[in-house]
Scaffold this active site. Sequence first.
Site, short mmCIF file in Angstrom:
data_model
loop_
_atom_site.label_atom_id
_atom_site.label_comp_id
_atom_site.label_asym_id
_atom_site.label_seq_id
_atom_site.Cartn_x
_atom_site.Cartn_y
_atom_site.Cartn_z
N PHE A 289 62.79 21.65 15.07
CA PHE A 289 62.09 22.65 15.89
C PHE A 289 62.18 22.19 17.35
O PHE A 289 61.18 22.09 18.06
CB PHE A 289 60.63 22.82 15.47
CG PHE A 289 60.42 23.13 14.02
CD1 PHE A 289 60.44 24.43 13.55
CD2 PHE A 289 60.19 22.11 13.09
CE1 PHE A 289 60.23 24.73 12.21
CE2 PHE A 289 59.98 22.39 11.76
CZ PHE A 289 60.00 23.70 11.31
N CYS A 383 50.30 22.30 17.18
CA CYS A 383 49.22 22.98 17.89
C CYS A 383 48.20 23.57 16.92
O CYS A 383 47.35 24.36 17.33
CB CYS A 383 49.80 24.08 18.79
SG CYS A 383 50.70 25.37 17.90
#
Length: 426
Positions: A289, A383
Amino acid sequence: MNSNNRRGRRPPSAQPAARDLTVTIRDVGHRGDGVADLSPPLFVPRTLAGETVRVRASGSHADPLEIVSASPDRQTPPCPYFGTCGGCAVQHMADPAYRAWKRGLVVAALADRGIDTPVAPLVAASPGSRRRAVLTAHGSGRTVRLGYHARASHDIVDIESCLVLTPGLVERFTAFRDIARLAHPKKGSLRMTVTETETGVDVALEGGAEPDHAGFGALATIMQRNGIARVTLDGATLLALTEPVVRIGRATVGFPPGGFLQATAEAEQELAFRVSSALAGAKRVADLFSGAGTFALRLAETAPVLAVESDRALLDASVAAAARTEGLKPVKGICRDLFTFPVSAKELAKVDGLVFDPPRAGAAAQAAEIATSGVKTVVAVSCNPATLARDLRLLLDGGYVLDEVVPVDQFLYAPHIEVVAVLHRS
């Protein structure tokens, strides 16, 4: 009369009857709302643990009417839009309590997965530091409203400033509104992502209309006067005065329209420091990612990097930046959807250090592959503490050991928190 009414059921469109109550707030939940000491719970925004509050309740949510007994942790919200704008949730919470609450979100998420480990103190965010924002414009002619959605509403709160954004973005709000007038669709709303880059502000529009000939002239004038590098509409360039670029380590990266960037430069530096320190001894590294190369381009200063990302534009930009930056080790890019096609343990056989930084949904499939691999050091960046804890559980069950967990705040006053977790193979 429909069958639901004949059976005495409430029609789907009907709302529960509102009722006024006085409640005590038990704690502040993971979305920033106070949780009243009732069963089932009642969620009350803009309240704090220990407060007695008179509320108007409807269903499981309530609006505060009066703070009968205030918490010593309550402060005057610094923003005049707080309470109307849905962008911030906890400006009423004083700093020590705020930091403890943010760190507590991580502790609680880990505990839910049976992970008992020390969590470092919060790395705090600064006001005026967010370099990227998503705004919405709605209206017509001279009455275009530009700002954030109101809490739990499609209404737009028209704002002139925002205390969490960089001064460079705030001072351009008039220009952003002028651009919205030129590109606003006849119906619906216009979404606007604004990002501060090294060469000017990038404005990425979604759902708008292309300006007419006169509108392009006006757009050019607005951009020239306000240091706006580029304006795009649904990924296509409307007008570019220069290429927006961002600095990542030694490299300069061409920024794709509306591309992802860590919300604040200071948080990016902190995350990068933690990742680079943990993987400093690795001979070959994977960045899964990888985005625009936030970690890959820094890790390439000491080791070859395998960068895997589903967004082709971001991946190509980071690989090209690595190739033209003197002194970096090779960065090999693979465009791949890691949710449906994770990098296998076999593919990781030659990798001894790895970082993965997925979206909020986490990386369960990828974490499961890493858990069966021989990678010595793994850094997880997230997150979303809940999905991070789920993914860490997979790694721990696969034989990894947690070395540190560090919460990094780059979402000031919002119920979001970035976390870095470092693990090694036992």
